[in-house]
Design a protein around this motif. Structure first.
Motif, PDB file in Angstrom:
ATOM      1  N   ILE A  81       0.795  -1.368   0.026  1.00 16.22           N
ATOM      2  CA  ILE A  81       0.102   0.049   0.018  1.00 16.22           C
ATOM      3  C   ILE A  81       0.848   1.173  -0.051  1.00 16.22           C
ATOM      4  CG2 ILE A  81      -1.958  -1.195   1.031  1.00 16.22           C
ATOM      5  CD1 ILE A  81      -1.144   0.255   3.897  1.00 16.22           C
ATOM      6  N   LEU A  82       2.034   1.172  -0.176  1.00 15.44           N
ATOM      7  CA  LEU A  82       3.008   2.278  -0.421  1.00 15.44           C
ATOM      8  C   LEU A  82       2.518   3.446  -1.054  1.00 15.44           C
ATOM      9  CD1 LEU A  82       5.566   3.373   0.521  1.00 15.44           C
ATOM     10  CD2 LEU A  82       6.996   2.349  -1.358  1.00 15.44           C
ATOM     11  N   HIS A  83       2.040   3.187  -2.259  1.00 10.56           N
ATOM     12  CA  HIS A  83       1.626   4.340  -3.407  1.00 10.56           C
ATOM     13  C   HIS A  83      -0.021   4.176  -3.552  1.00 10.56           C
ATOM     14  CE1 HIS A  83       5.857   5.030  -3.874  1.00 10.56           C
ATOM     15  NE2 HIS A  83       5.945   3.736  -4.430  1.00 10.56           N
ATOM     16  N   VAL A  84      -0.804   3.680  -2.475  1.00  5.39           N
ATOM     17  CA  VAL A  84      -2.143   3.499  -2.735  1.00  5.39           C
ATOM     18  C   VAL A  84      -2.645   4.887  -2.157  1.00  5.39           C
ATOM     19  CG1 VAL A  84      -4.075   2.516  -1.931  1.00  5.39           C
ATOM     20  CG2 VAL A  84      -2.302   1.054  -2.781  1.00  5.39           C
ATOM     21  N   SER A  85      -3.407   5.537  -2.806  1.00  7.59           N
ATOM     22  CA  SER A  85      -4.234   6.733  -2.034  1.00  7.59           C
ATOM     23  C   SER A  85      -4.957   6.374  -1.084  1.00  7.59           C
ATOM     24  CB  SER A  85      -5.044   7.482  -3.183  1.00  7.59           C
ATOM     25  OG  SER A  85      -5.955   6.899  -3.818  1.00  7.59           O
ATOM     26  N   ARG A  86      -5.600   7.315  -0.272  1.00  2.07           N
ATOM     27  CA  ARG A  86      -6.451   7.071   0.811  1.00  2.07           C
ATOM     28  C   ARG A  86      -7.727   6.742   0.289  1.00  2.07           C
ATOM     29  NH1 ARG A  86      -5.317   8.225   6.175  1.00  2.07           N
ATOM     30  NH2 ARG A  86      -3.239   9.093   6.382  1.00  2.07           N
ATOM     31  N   ASN A  87      -8.048   7.260  -0.986  1.00  5.04           N
ATOM     32  CA  ASN A  87      -9.417   7.022  -1.518  1.00  5.04           C
ATOM     33  C   ASN A  87      -9.436   5.274  -1.923  1.00  5.04           C
ATOM     34  OD1 ASN A  87      -9.932   9.484  -1.241  1.00  5.04           O
ATOM     35  ND2 ASN A  87      -9.460  10.149  -3.551  1.00  5.04           N
ATOM     36  N   LEU A 127      -3.615  10.423  11.626  1.00  7.71           N
ATOM     37  CA  LEU A 127      -2.404  10.771  12.185  1.00  7.71           C
ATOM     38  C   LEU A 127      -1.075  10.157  11.538  1.00  7.71           C
ATOM     39  CD1 LEU A 127      -3.199  10.648  15.905  1.00  7.71           C
ATOM     40  CD2 LEU A 127      -3.286  12.588  14.635  1.00  7.71           C
ATOM     41  N   LYS A 128      -1.417   8.904  11.001  1.00 13.33           N
ATOM     42  CA  LYS A 128      -0.171   8.126  10.711  1.00 13.33           C
ATOM     43  C   LYS A 128      -0.269   7.815   8.986  1.00 13.33           C
ATOM     44  CE  LYS A 128       2.160   5.401  14.096  1.00 13.33           C
ATOM     45  NZ  LYS A 128       2.641   4.559  14.547  1.00 13.33           N
ATOM     46  N   ILE A 129       0.632   7.508   8.255  1.00 15.89           N
ATOM     47  CA  ILE A 129       0.675   7.242   6.965  1.00 15.89           C
ATOM     48  C   ILE A 129       0.083   5.933   6.963  1.00 15.89           C
ATOM     49  CG2 ILE A 129       1.915   6.328   5.067  1.00 15.89           C
ATOM     50  CD1 ILE A 129       4.285   7.868   5.963  1.00 15.89           C
ATOM     51  N   PRO A 130      -0.955   5.461   5.953  1.00 13.97           N
ATOM     52  CA  PRO A 130      -1.635   4.108   5.911  1.00 13.97           C
ATOM     53  C   PRO A 130      -0.666   2.984   6.012  1.00 13.97           C
ATOM     54  CG  PRO A 130      -2.769   5.677   4.631  1.00 13.97           C
ATOM     55  CD  PRO A 130      -1.517   6.304   5.063  1.00 13.97           C
ATOM     56  N   HIS A 131      -0.869   1.988   6.880  1.00 16.74           N
ATOM     57  CA  HIS A 131       0.075   0.977   6.916  1.00 16.74           C
ATOM     58  C   HIS A 131      -0.654  -0.448   7.661  1.00 16.74           C
ATOM     59  CE1 HIS A 131       0.005   2.566  11.012  1.00 16.74           C
ATOM     60  NE2 HIS A 131       0.597   1.730  11.431  1.00 16.74           N
ATOM     61  N   PHE A 132       0.149  -1.329   7.572  1.00 14.71           N
ATOM     62  CA  PHE A 132      -0.440  -2.843   8.128  1.00 14.71           C
ATOM     63  C   PHE A 132       0.408  -2.769   9.717  1.00 14.71           C
ATOM     64  CE2 PHE A 132      -0.554  -3.843   3.593  1.00 14.71           C
ATOM     65  CZ  PHE A 132      -2.101  -4.004   3.478  1.00 14.71           C
ATOM     66  N   ALA A 133      -0.442  -3.187  10.523  1.00  9.60           N
ATOM     67  CA  ALA A 133       0.274  -3.437  11.843  1.00  9.60           C
ATOM     68  C   ALA A 133      -0.227  -4.724  12.370  1.00  9.60           C
ATOM     69  CB  ALA A 133      -0.286  -2.304  12.809  1.00  9.60           C
ATOM     70  N   GLU A 169       5.453   6.791  13.210  1.00 18.57           N
ATOM     71  CA  GLU A 169       5.072   7.593  12.043  1.00 18.57           C
ATOM     72  C   GLU A 169       6.610   8.244  11.336  1.00 18.57           C
ATOM     73  OE1 GLU A 169       3.126   9.870   8.989  1.00 18.57           O
ATOM     74  OE2 GLU A 169       2.710   8.288  10.135  1.00 18.57           O
ATOM     75  N   VAL A 170       7.707   8.408  12.027  1.00 16.61           N
ATOM     76  CA  VAL A 170       8.874   9.086  11.536  1.00 16.61           C
ATOM     77  C   VAL A 170       9.583   7.561  10.838  1.00 16.61           C
ATOM     78  CG1 VAL A 170      11.123   9.409  12.138  1.00 16.61           C
ATOM     79  CG2 VAL A 170       9.572  10.381  13.121  1.00 16.61           C
ATOM     80  N   HIS A 171       9.261   6.523  11.312  1.00 13.38           N
ATOM     81  CA  HIS A 171      10.017   5.296  10.406  1.00 13.38           C
ATOM     82  C   HIS A 171       9.319   5.005   9.422  1.00 13.38           C
ATOM     83  CE1 HIS A 171      11.031   0.871  10.647  1.00 13.38           C
ATOM     84  NE2 HIS A 171      12.177   1.502  10.410  1.00 13.38           N
ATOM     85  N   LEU A 172       7.948   4.905   9.510  1.00  6.02           N
ATOM     86  CA  LEU A 172       7.196   4.827   8.189  1.00  6.02           C
ATOM     87  C   LEU A 172       7.441   5.828   7.094  1.00  6.02           C
ATOM     88  CD1 LEU A 172       3.667   3.961   9.856  1.00  6.02           C
ATOM     89  CD2 LEU A 172       5.205   2.235   8.459  1.00  6.02           C
ATOM     90  N   GLN A 173       7.551   7.176   7.452  1.00  4.34           N
ATOM     91  CA  GLN A 173       7.826   8.257   6.423  1.00  4.34           C
ATOM     92  C   GLN A 173       9.230   7.983   5.946  1.00  4.34           C
ATOM     93  OE1 GLN A 173       7.729  12.210   8.077  1.00  4.34           O
ATOM     94  NE2 GLN A 173       5.560  12.246   8.077  1.00  4.34           N
ATOM     95  N   GLY A 174      10.361   7.626   6.912  1.00  5.41           N
ATOM     96  CA  GLY A 174      11.551   7.192   6.461  1.00  5.41           C
ATOM     97  C   GLY A 174      11.743   6.433   5.557  1.00  5.41           C
ATOM     98  N   LYS A 175      11.082   5.098   5.646  1.00  4.58           N
ATOM     99  CA  LYS A 175      11.319   3.862   4.684  1.00  4.58           C
ATOM    100  C   LYS A 175      10.557   4.385   3.365  1.00  4.58           C
ATOM    101  CE  LYS A 175       9.114   0.554   6.931  1.00  4.58           C
ATOM    102  NZ  LYS A 175       8.615  -0.821   7.301  1.00  4.58           N
ATOM    103  N   LYS A 176       9.677   5.125   3.371  1.00  3.52           N
ATOM    104  CA  LYS A 176       9.007   5.465   2.200  1.00  3.52           C
ATOM    105  C   LYS A 176       9.963   6.391   1.530  1.00  3.52           C
ATOM    106  CE  LYS A 176       4.484   7.492   0.569  1.00  3.52           C
ATOM    107  NZ  LYS A 176       3.293   7.955   0.962  1.00  3.52           N
ATOM    108  N   LYS A 177      10.487   7.650   2.025  1.00  6.71           N
ATOM    109  CA  LYS A 177      11.433   8.481   1.479  1.00  6.71           C
ATOM    110  C   LYS A 177      12.601   7.565   1.003  1.00  6.71           C
ATOM    111  CE  LYS A 177       8.952  12.224   2.880  1.00  6.71           C
ATOM    112  NZ  LYS A 177       8.867  13.714   3.825  1.00  6.71           N
ATOM    113  N   LEU A 178      13.311   6.864   1.599  1.00  2.00           N
ATOM    114  CA  LEU A 178      14.359   6.068   1.411  1.00  2.00           C
ATOM    115  C   LEU A 178      14.086   5.170   0.097  1.00  2.00           C
ATOM    116  CD1 LEU A 178      15.926   5.272   4.811  1.00  2.00           C
ATOM    117  CD2 LEU A 178      16.847   6.557   3.209  1.00  2.00           C
ATOM    118  N   TYR A 179      13.018   4.589  -0.008  1.00  2.00           N
ATOM    119  CA  TYR A 179      12.509   3.919  -1.096  1.00  2.00           C
ATOM    120  C   TYR A 179      12.339   4.410  -2.267  1.00  2.00           C
ATOM    121  CZ  TYR A 179       9.555   0.790  -4.111  1.00  2.00           C
ATOM    122  OH  TYR A 179       9.095   0.070  -5.164  1.00  2.00           O
ATOM    123  N   ALA A 180      11.882   5.746  -2.248  1.00  4.49           N
ATOM    124  CA  ALA A 180      11.713   6.694  -3.302  1.00  4.49           C
ATOM    125  C   ALA A 180      13.174   7.326  -3.907  1.00  4.49           C
ATOM    126  CB  ALA A 180      10.794   7.959  -3.380  1.00  4.49           C
TER     127      ALA A 180
END
Length: 199
Positions: free
Chosen positions: A14-20, A47-53, A67-78
């Motif tokens: 769901i990394l690039h899936v829109s909230r819609n 509050l957080k990027i959509p993710h699985f927990a 949230e910082v870890h999720l954002q960081g992974k997403k941005k490092l991936y990009a």
């Protein structure tokens, strides 16, 4: 986590899936962790990027994700993709029972990236690093910049921060990443002048 496994065994991200589009993904439930096979829930709060927990603690990576870890992974991936690298997100390595944040091939090396956003026991970092090296993976640890305590010319060292010092051409270096500012920060030529401080 951004990657989950369906009952069929298919992996979805769901990394690039829109909230819609998330409600369409909810219909694919139940979701499972590709590593430990425990059930996951899709979190799509504000509050957080959509993710699985995990519904319970993951035995592979028990520390959870901020949230910082999720954002960081997403941005490092990009960032890696923009460098022409083909990173894999959250790939499970069964031979060492690890799930690095990112995995990619660089020339003849298999490289794993760990983005460390929380203080964990020193033996966990040592064990993970040793496992990667013993199985021919080259680990790169990025420290979350928010964990680094500093003033203009000094950095505070402790047993946790000191683990992230590596030697680049025999110069000690720490690399940190600040996902909100999209910055890498390198601390170079580190010279300790007391038990817990360095220039």
């Amino acid at each position: 986590m951004f990657v989950a496994q369906l009952k069929s065994g298919q992996k979805i991200s769901i990394l690039h899936v829109s909230r819609n589009r998330l409600s369409a993904f909810e219909k694919l439930a139940p979701f499972f962790c590709p590593s430990c096979k425990q059930e996951l829930i899709l979190k799509k709060g504000e509050l957080k990027i959509p993710h699985f927990a995990h519904k319970t603690t993951c035995v592979i990576k028990p520390e959870g994700e901020t949230e910082v870890h999720l954002q960081g992974k997403k941005k490092l991936y990009a960032w890696l993709r923009n460098q022409g690298v083909k990173p894999q997100l959250e790939s499970y390595l069964p031979e060492i029972n690890q799930r690095p944040d990112l995995l990619f091939q660089w020339k003849d090396k298999r490289v794993v990236i760990e983005f460390q956003c929380s203080v964990i026991p020193s033996q966990d970092i040592y064990k993970r690093t040793s496992s990667y090296l013993n199985h021919n993976y080259y680990p790169i640890w990025f420290l979350y910049e928010g964990l680094v305590k500093k003033s203009p010319f000094t950095i505070q060292l402790n047993s946790f921060i000191s683990q992230f010092i590596f030697h680049d051409q025999s110069y000690p270096v720490i690399i940190s990443f600040h996902p909100q500012k999209e910055e890498f920060i390198t601390y170079t030529n580190i010279v300790p002048f007391s038990k817990n401080r360095a220039f």
